[in-house]
Write a protein that holds these residues in place. Sequence first.
Motif, PDB file in Angstrom:
ATOM      1  N   ALA A  70       0.647  -0.819  -0.041  1.00 37.89           N
ATOM      2  CA  ALA A  70      -0.115   0.313   0.178  1.00 37.89           C
ATOM      3  C   ALA A  70       0.770   1.098   0.011  1.00 37.89           C
ATOM      4  O   ALA A  70       0.464   2.420  -0.976  1.00 37.89           O
ATOM      5  CB  ALA A  70      -1.243   0.420   1.217  1.00 37.89           C
ATOM      6  N   ALA A  71       2.217   1.074   0.340  1.00 39.47           N
ATOM      7  CA  ALA A  71       3.001   2.240   0.549  1.00 39.47           C
ATOM      8  C   ALA A  71       3.771   2.217  -0.521  1.00 39.47           C
ATOM      9  O   ALA A  71       5.078   3.215  -0.306  1.00 39.47           O
ATOM     10  CB  ALA A  71       3.487   2.095   1.630  1.00 39.47           C
ATOM     11  N   GLY A  72       3.774   1.555  -1.199  1.00 39.64           N
ATOM     12  CA  GLY A  72       4.553   1.027  -2.369  1.00 39.64           C
ATOM     13  C   GLY A  72       6.086   0.757  -2.453  1.00 39.64           C
ATOM     14  O   GLY A  72       6.887   1.200  -2.817  1.00 39.64           O
ATOM     15  N   ALA A 108       8.850  -2.525  -1.709  1.00 42.94           N
ATOM     16  CA  ALA A 108       8.454  -4.243  -2.307  1.00 42.94           C
ATOM     17  C   ALA A 108       9.650  -5.207  -1.249  1.00 42.94           C
ATOM     18  O   ALA A 108       9.049  -6.318  -1.433  1.00 42.94           O
ATOM     19  CB  ALA A 108       9.542  -4.002  -3.324  1.00 42.94           C
ATOM     20  N   THR A 109      10.222  -4.894   0.353  1.00 40.43           N
ATOM     21  CA  THR A 109      10.981  -5.724   1.332  1.00 40.43           C
ATOM     22  C   THR A 109       9.881  -5.689   1.874  1.00 40.43           C
ATOM     23  O   THR A 109       9.575  -4.062   2.215  1.00 40.43           O
ATOM     24  CB  THR A 109      11.869  -5.608   1.086  1.00 40.43           C
ATOM     25  N   ASN A 110      10.727  -6.154   3.165  1.00 39.78           N
ATOM     26  CA  ASN A 110      10.574  -5.704   4.488  1.00 39.78           C
ATOM     27  C   ASN A 110      11.497  -4.843   4.920  1.00 39.78           C
ATOM     28  O   ASN A 110      10.741  -4.363   6.321  1.00 39.78           O
ATOM     29  CB  ASN A 110      10.371  -6.896   5.789  1.00 39.78           C
ATOM     30  N   GLU A 111      12.313  -4.102   4.277  1.00 43.05           N
ATOM     31  CA  GLU A 111      13.195  -3.036   5.324  1.00 43.05           C
ATOM     32  C   GLU A 111      13.074  -2.275   4.156  1.00 43.05           C
ATOM     33  O   GLU A 111      13.014  -1.799   2.916  1.00 43.05           O
ATOM     34  CB  GLU A 111      14.920  -3.663   4.636  1.00 43.05           C
ATOM     35  N   ILE A 112      12.774  -0.657   4.941  1.00 43.79           N
ATOM     36  CA  ILE A 112      12.782   0.339   4.584  1.00 43.79           C
ATOM     37  C   ILE A 112      13.721   1.141   4.907  1.00 43.79           C
ATOM     38  O   ILE A 112      14.112   1.406   5.990  1.00 43.79           O
ATOM     39  CB  ILE A 112      11.611   0.766   4.801  1.00 43.79           C
ATOM     40  N   VAL A 113      13.921   2.012   3.922  1.00 43.90           N
ATOM     41  CA  VAL A 113      15.703   2.506   3.655  1.00 43.90           C
ATOM     42  C   VAL A 113      15.416   4.288   3.276  1.00 43.90           C
ATOM     43  O   VAL A 113      14.917   4.506   2.145  1.00 43.90           O
ATOM     44  CB  VAL A 113      16.798   2.237   2.713  1.00 43.90           C
ATOM     45  N   CYS A 114      16.056   4.525   4.463  1.00 47.41           N
ATOM     46  CA  CYS A 114      15.794   6.436   4.439  1.00 47.41           C
ATOM     47  C   CYS A 114      17.037   6.751   4.242  1.00 47.41           C
ATOM     48  O   CYS A 114      17.412   7.272   6.242  1.00 47.41           O
ATOM     49  CB  CYS A 114      14.360   6.971   5.171  1.00 47.41           C
ATOM     50  N   GLY A 115      17.972   7.135   3.431  1.00 44.93           N
ATOM     51  CA  GLY A 115      19.509   7.443   3.487  1.00 44.93           C
ATOM     52  C   GLY A 115      20.153   6.095   4.685  1.00 44.93           C
ATOM     53  O   GLY A 115      20.059   5.224   4.345  1.00 44.93           O
ATOM     54  N   PRO A 116      20.512   6.724   5.455  1.00 45.32           N
ATOM     55  CA  PRO A 116      21.540   5.650   6.720  1.00 45.32           C
ATOM     56  C   PRO A 116      20.599   5.084   7.627  1.00 45.32           C
ATOM     57  O   PRO A 116      21.035   4.151   8.457  1.00 45.32           O
ATOM     58  CB  PRO A 116      22.530   6.322   7.493  1.00 45.32           C
ATOM     59  N   HIS A 170       7.530   4.548   6.194  1.00 51.80           N
ATOM     60  CA  HIS A 170       6.452   4.004   5.110  1.00 51.80           C
ATOM     61  C   HIS A 170       6.359   4.914   3.778  1.00 51.80           C
ATOM     62  O   HIS A 170       5.204   4.787   3.209  1.00 51.80           O
ATOM     63  CB  HIS A 170       5.149   3.298   5.736  1.00 51.80           C
ATOM     64  N   HIS A 171       5.938   5.917   4.847  1.00 51.64           N
ATOM     65  CA  HIS A 171       4.931   7.390   3.803  1.00 51.64           C
ATOM     66  C   HIS A 171       6.278   8.463   2.815  1.00 51.64           C
ATOM     67  O   HIS A 171       6.485   9.866   3.323  1.00 51.64           O
ATOM     68  CB  HIS A 171       4.803   7.907   4.537  1.00 51.64           C
ATOM     69  N   SER A 172       7.341   8.005   3.952  1.00 50.19           N
ATOM     70  CA  SER A 172       9.410   8.659   2.848  1.00 50.19           C
ATOM     71  C   SER A 172       8.953   9.930   1.384  1.00 50.19           C
ATOM     72  O   SER A 172       8.022   9.388   0.724  1.00 50.19           O
ATOM     73  CB  SER A 172      10.263   8.297   2.706  1.00 50.19           C
ATOM     74  N   GLY A 173       8.953  11.287   2.070  1.00 51.00           N
ATOM     75  CA  GLY A 173       8.792  12.202   0.893  1.00 51.00           C
ATOM     76  C   GLY A 173       7.674  12.263   0.848  1.00 51.00           C
ATOM     77  O   GLY A 173       7.771  13.258  -0.232  1.00 51.00           O
ATOM     78  N   ARG A 204       7.015  24.112   8.160  1.00 43.95           N
ATOM     79  CA  ARG A 204       6.388  24.604   8.754  1.00 43.95           C
ATOM     80  C   ARG A 204       5.014  25.047   8.017  1.00 43.95           C
ATOM     81  O   ARG A 204       4.693  25.078   7.027  1.00 43.95           O
ATOM     82  CB  ARG A 204       7.079  26.197   8.668  1.00 43.95           C
ATOM     83  N   GLY A 205       3.987  24.482   8.827  1.00 43.07           N
ATOM     84  CA  GLY A 205       2.292  24.592   8.705  1.00 43.07           C
ATOM     85  C   GLY A 205       2.181  23.150   8.578  1.00 43.07           C
ATOM     86  O   GLY A 205       0.622  23.820   8.318  1.00 43.07           O
ATOM     87  N   LEU A 206       2.780  22.632   7.856  1.00 39.27           N
ATOM     88  CA  LEU A 206       2.212  21.487   7.385  1.00 39.27           C
ATOM     89  C   LEU A 206       2.233  20.000   8.238  1.00 39.27           C
ATOM     90  O   LEU A 206       1.642  19.327   7.838  1.00 39.27           O
ATOM     91  CB  LEU A 206       2.553  21.373   5.709  1.00 39.27           C
ATOM     92  N   GLY A 207       3.717  19.929   8.654  1.00 36.11           N
ATOM     93  CA  GLY A 207       3.503  18.662   9.178  1.00 36.11           C
ATOM     94  C   GLY A 207       5.607  18.030   9.474  1.00 36.11           C
ATOM     95  O   GLY A 207       6.176  19.084   9.567  1.00 36.11           O
ATOM     96  N   TYR A 208       5.584  17.201   9.271  1.00 31.99           N
ATOM     97  CA  TYR A 208       6.615  16.191   9.223  1.00 31.99           C
ATOM     98  C   TYR A 208       7.032  16.053   7.659  1.00 31.99           C
ATOM     99  O   TYR A 208       6.043  14.826   7.119  1.00 31.99           O
ATOM    100  CB  TYR A 208       6.974  15.647  10.296  1.00 31.99           C
ATOM    101  N   MET A 209       8.146  15.410   6.753  1.00 33.19           N
ATOM    102  CA  MET A 209       8.671  14.671   6.361  1.00 33.19           C
ATOM    103  C   MET A 209       9.857  13.858   5.912  1.00 33.19           C
ATOM    104  O   MET A 209      10.658  14.317   6.956  1.00 33.19           O
ATOM    105  CB  MET A 209       8.396  15.106   4.978  1.00 33.19           C
TER     106      MET A 209
END
Length: 227
Positions: A119-121, A123-131, A163-166, A210-215
Amino acid sequence: MRLLVIEDDKDLNRQIAQALEQSGYAVDRAFDGEEGHFLGETETYDAVVLDVGLPKKDGITVLEQWRANGRVMPVLILTARDRWSEKVQGFDAGADDYVAKPFHMEEVLARMRALLRRAAGHATNEIVCGPVRLDTKAGRVVVDGAPVKLTSHEYRLLAYLMHHSGRVVSRSEIIEHIYDQDFDRDSNTIEVFVGRLRKKLGVELIHTIRGLGYMAVSGPEDAGGKR
């Protein structure tokens, strides 16, 4: 991630909910079709475990009504092993996967992980964001190869953002997805959790828009200059 379990067998409902909670999810529970249908219509869930044979309103009807009203969360249906027709009806009604009773709890957990990552796009159990690496199967977070110990709510928040990076995620959306129905929700605690996560991770992963949330971002170039 926030899940809903709809199962009229109270012991089985409790067992499924406990297994999901131990895997890091926030879980709400319902014991008949009417209650489950109402929660699915009025609350925000990342996925649902739905028994087909429910009192007051059967699971297939509940699912059909959700889909007719535009509810798109992934649904894992529970069916009797010898009722292949229930599986067909479930898929035709809008189910995403099924587990036949009796089942091993590990199978439910594995199928739920698969539904959530698809659902979050991912493919695997491991989600990577940079380090930062998030292993959704083991419930483990690693930064530059070093494990990071998180509380349950810190883990839920990080998992949802990764899960919703970016994508910018508002505070209200975070509150809806990391707390169960009975938790005393306070938007101020989100800022506290974000602060703790930033300190524990030690890297620029979570950016305030700012004013919207986090990413959650993979690197500085993905943040658009936002901090």
